[in-house]
Enzyme design. Structure first.
Site, PDB file in Angstrom:
ATOM      1  N   ARG A 144       3.372 -13.469  -7.690  1.00 32.76           N
ATOM      2  CA  ARG A 144       2.905 -11.916  -7.997  1.00 32.76           C
ATOM      3  C   ARG A 144       2.012 -12.218  -9.245  1.00 32.76           C
ATOM      4  O   ARG A 144       0.905 -11.802  -9.450  1.00 32.76           O
ATOM      5  CB  ARG A 144       3.907 -11.084  -8.083  1.00 32.76           C
ATOM      6  CG  ARG A 144       4.682 -10.950  -6.829  1.00 32.76           C
ATOM      7  CD  ARG A 144       4.333  -9.900  -5.986  1.00 32.76           C
ATOM      8  NE  ARG A 144       3.941  -8.749  -6.620  1.00 32.76           N
ATOM      9  CZ  ARG A 144       3.508  -7.329  -5.824  1.00 32.76           C
ATOM     10  NH1 ARG A 144       2.873  -7.533  -4.609  1.00 32.76           N
ATOM     11  NH2 ARG A 144       3.389  -6.433  -6.312  1.00 32.76           N
TER      12      ARG A 144
ATOM     13  N   LYS B 297      -6.000 -13.005   2.970  1.00 33.76           N
ATOM     14  CA  LYS B 297      -6.550 -11.823   3.628  1.00 33.76           C
ATOM     15  C   LYS B 297      -7.796 -12.273   4.375  1.00 33.76           C
ATOM     16  O   LYS B 297      -8.105 -13.303   4.239  1.00 33.76           O
ATOM     17  CB  LYS B 297      -6.598 -10.523   2.915  1.00 33.76           C
ATOM     18  CG  LYS B 297      -5.226  -9.978   2.347  1.00 33.76           C
ATOM     19  CD  LYS B 297      -5.521  -8.724   1.499  1.00 33.76           C
ATOM     20  CE  LYS B 297      -4.158  -8.098   1.117  1.00 33.76           C
ATOM     21  NZ  LYS B 297      -4.545  -6.663   0.596  1.00 33.76           N
TER      22      LYS B 297
ATOM     23  N   ARG C 296      -6.711 -12.967  -7.922  1.00 31.04           N
ATOM     24  CA  ARG C 296      -7.608 -11.834  -7.600  1.00 31.04           C
ATOM     25  C   ARG C 296      -8.656 -11.574  -8.707  1.00 31.04           C
ATOM     26  O   ARG C 296      -9.837 -11.199  -8.701  1.00 31.04           O
ATOM     27  CB  ARG C 296      -6.853 -10.647  -7.524  1.00 31.04           C
ATOM     28  CG  ARG C 296      -6.193 -10.430  -6.258  1.00 31.04           C
ATOM     29  CD  ARG C 296      -5.104  -9.267  -6.353  1.00 31.04           C
ATOM     30  NE  ARG C 296      -4.412  -9.176  -5.127  1.00 31.04           N
ATOM     31  CZ  ARG C 296      -3.454  -8.453  -4.655  1.00 31.04           C
ATOM     32  NH1 ARG C 296      -2.828  -8.005  -5.813  1.00 31.04           N
ATOM     33  NH2 ARG C 296      -2.880  -8.244  -3.596  1.00 31.04           N
TER      34      ARG C 296
ATOM     35  N   HIS D 151      -2.252 -11.123  -0.263  1.00 38.26           N
ATOM     36  CA  HIS D 151      -0.787 -10.438  -0.282  1.00 38.26           C
ATOM     37  C   HIS D 151       0.337 -11.153  -0.630  1.00 38.26           C
ATOM     38  O   HIS D 151       0.280 -12.421  -0.248  1.00 38.26           O
ATOM     39  CB  HIS D 151      -0.760  -9.672   1.100  1.00 38.26           C
ATOM     40  CG  HIS D 151       0.584  -8.970   1.112  1.00 38.26           C
ATOM     41  ND1 HIS D 151       0.727  -7.615   0.469  1.00 38.26           N
ATOM     42  CD2 HIS D 151       1.758  -9.441   1.378  1.00 38.26           C
ATOM     43  CE1 HIS D 151       2.008  -7.304   0.680  1.00 38.26           C
ATOM     44  NE2 HIS D 151       2.657  -8.254   1.170  1.00 38.26           N
TER      45      HIS D 151
ATOM     46  N   PHE E 169      -4.133   5.640   2.570  1.00 38.12           N
ATOM     47  CA  PHE E 169      -4.843   4.288   2.761  1.00 38.12           C
ATOM     48  C   PHE E 169      -4.289   3.273   3.891  1.00 38.12           C
ATOM     49  O   PHE E 169      -4.898   2.167   4.076  1.00 38.12           O
ATOM     50  CB  PHE E 169      -5.238   3.458   1.328  1.00 38.12           C
ATOM     51  CG  PHE E 169      -4.061   3.005   0.833  1.00 38.12           C
ATOM     52  CD1 PHE E 169      -3.133   1.809   1.208  1.00 38.12           C
ATOM     53  CD2 PHE E 169      -3.364   3.474  -0.411  1.00 38.12           C
ATOM     54  CE1 PHE E 169      -2.168   1.324   0.295  1.00 38.12           C
ATOM     55  CE2 PHE E 169      -2.490   3.153  -0.905  1.00 38.12           C
ATOM     56  CZ  PHE E 169      -1.628   2.226  -0.858  1.00 38.12           C
TER      57      PHE E 169
ATOM     58  N   THR F 229      -3.364  -5.512  -8.317  1.00 40.53           N
ATOM     59  CA  THR F 229      -3.977  -4.887  -7.203  1.00 40.53           C
ATOM     60  C   THR F 229      -5.321  -4.835  -6.894  1.00 40.53           C
ATOM     61  O   THR F 229      -6.259  -5.313  -6.093  1.00 40.53           O
ATOM     62  CB  THR F 229      -3.307  -4.023  -6.445  1.00 40.53           C
ATOM     63  OG1 THR F 229      -1.798  -4.154  -6.664  1.00 40.53           O
ATOM     64  CG2 THR F 229      -3.601  -3.581  -5.162  1.00 40.53           C
TER      65      THR F 229
ATOM     66  N   TYR G 161       2.650  -3.767   7.177  1.00 43.56           N
ATOM     67  CA  TYR G 161       2.640  -2.940   5.879  1.00 43.56           C
ATOM     68  C   TYR G 161       3.292  -1.660   6.123  1.00 43.56           C
ATOM     69  O   TYR G 161       2.992  -0.798   5.627  1.00 43.56           O
ATOM     70  CB  TYR G 161       1.045  -2.755   5.930  1.00 43.56           C
ATOM     71  CG  TYR G 161       0.187  -3.667   5.224  1.00 43.56           C
ATOM     72  CD1 TYR G 161       0.750  -3.940   4.141  1.00 43.56           C
ATOM     73  CD2 TYR G 161      -1.080  -4.048   5.595  1.00 43.56           C
ATOM     74  CE1 TYR G 161      -0.062  -4.845   3.131  1.00 43.56           C
ATOM     75  CE2 TYR G 161      -1.879  -4.857   4.991  1.00 43.56           C
ATOM     76  CZ  TYR G 161      -1.241  -5.400   3.645  1.00 43.56           C
ATOM     77  OH  TYR G 161      -2.095  -6.269   2.876  1.00 43.56           O
TER      78      TYR G 161
ATOM     79  N   ASN H 103      -8.643  -7.671  -1.314  1.00 42.97           N
ATOM     80  CA  ASN H 103      -8.387  -8.403  -2.594  1.00 42.97           C
ATOM     81  C   ASN H 103      -7.712  -9.782  -2.406  1.00 42.97           C
ATOM     82  O   ASN H 103      -6.963 -10.119  -3.160  1.00 42.97           O
ATOM     83  CB  ASN H 103      -7.484  -7.460  -3.403  1.00 42.97           C
ATOM     84  CG  ASN H 103      -6.027  -7.207  -2.725  1.00 42.97           C
ATOM     85  OD1 ASN H 103      -6.005  -7.385  -1.592  1.00 42.97           O
ATOM     86  ND2 ASN H 103      -5.145  -6.175  -3.287  1.00 42.97           N
TER      87      ASN H 103
ATOM     88  N   GLU I  93       8.617  -8.794   6.151  1.00 44.95           N
ATOM     89  CA  GLU I  93       7.161  -9.249   6.169  1.00 44.95           C
ATOM     90  C   GLU I  93       7.008 -10.316   6.832  1.00 44.95           C
ATOM     91  O   GLU I  93       6.261 -10.711   7.735  1.00 44.95           O
ATOM     92  CB  GLU I  93       6.564  -9.435   4.706  1.00 44.95           C
ATOM     93  CG  GLU I  93       6.038  -8.148   3.977  1.00 44.95           C
ATOM     94  CD  GLU I  93       5.613  -8.088   2.794  1.00 44.95           C
ATOM     95  OE1 GLU I  93       5.586  -6.836   2.049  1.00 44.95           O
ATOM     96  OE2 GLU I  93       5.649  -9.153   2.377  1.00 44.95           O
TER      97      GLU I  93
END
Ligand code: CMP
Length: 148
Positions: A97, A21, A114, A127, A69, A103, A61, A124, A138
């Protein structure tokens, strides 16, 4: 070795998408993050830096479009350059993951990306796709018509 055991030895490679990100790119930890996946044994099949347009971010997204959010998420992910990578390897979606962590970065376990690199929620660091269906959607939103 029985047939069932033998089949477990055959590790079908699975693909997943990670996106570093804007906070991760701004902080200069792209290499560190992608390096962790390479050292784990994943192959980097595609790699691209880009800045998402707002419509592209909304598509990326879209699964969250009803969430309170959503606006914040779209603004943040399109606020600067991001780096997307398709990673390939055994059980890639679940394994990546686990390496990414929870998250809420402040709750993420030490040793996860993270957990080691941030304290944010929207910001964070990274993704990662949560299913094969998410990976397909995605990736299409991220890479568009570009070949790879
Ligand atoms: P990501 O894995 O990119 O998927 C959706 C993102 O929404 C998530 O990481 C967070 O960065 C962001 N987000 C922002 N607010 C929330 C929230 N309240 N709960 C969950 N995710 C949130």
């Amino acid at each position: 070795m029985g047939k069932a055991e033998a089949s477990q030895e055959v590790s079908a490679a699975e693909d997943t998408l990670v996106v570093v990100k804007p906070d991760g790119v701004r902080r200069g930890i792209v290499g560190e993050i992608i390096g962790r996946f390479e050292k784990k044994g994943f192959a980097v099949k595609r790699l691209q830096m880009l800045t998402m347009s707002r419509p592209q971010a909304e598509e990326f997204y879209s699964v969250h479009k009803e969430k309170p959010f959503f606006g914040e998420l779209v603004s943040f992910i399109s606020s600067g350059p991001v780096v997307g990578a398709v990673l390939s390897g055994r059980d890639a979606i679940a394994t990546v993951r686990r390496m990414v962590g929870a998250t809420k970065s402040w709750e993420a376990a030490a040793g996860t990306i993270r957990g080691d690199f941030g304290l944010g929620l929207t910001d964070n660091c990274i993704h990662a796709s949560d299913s094969a269906e998410s990976f397909t959607k995605e990736s299409a939103a991220f890479f568009g018509q570009t070949r790879g």
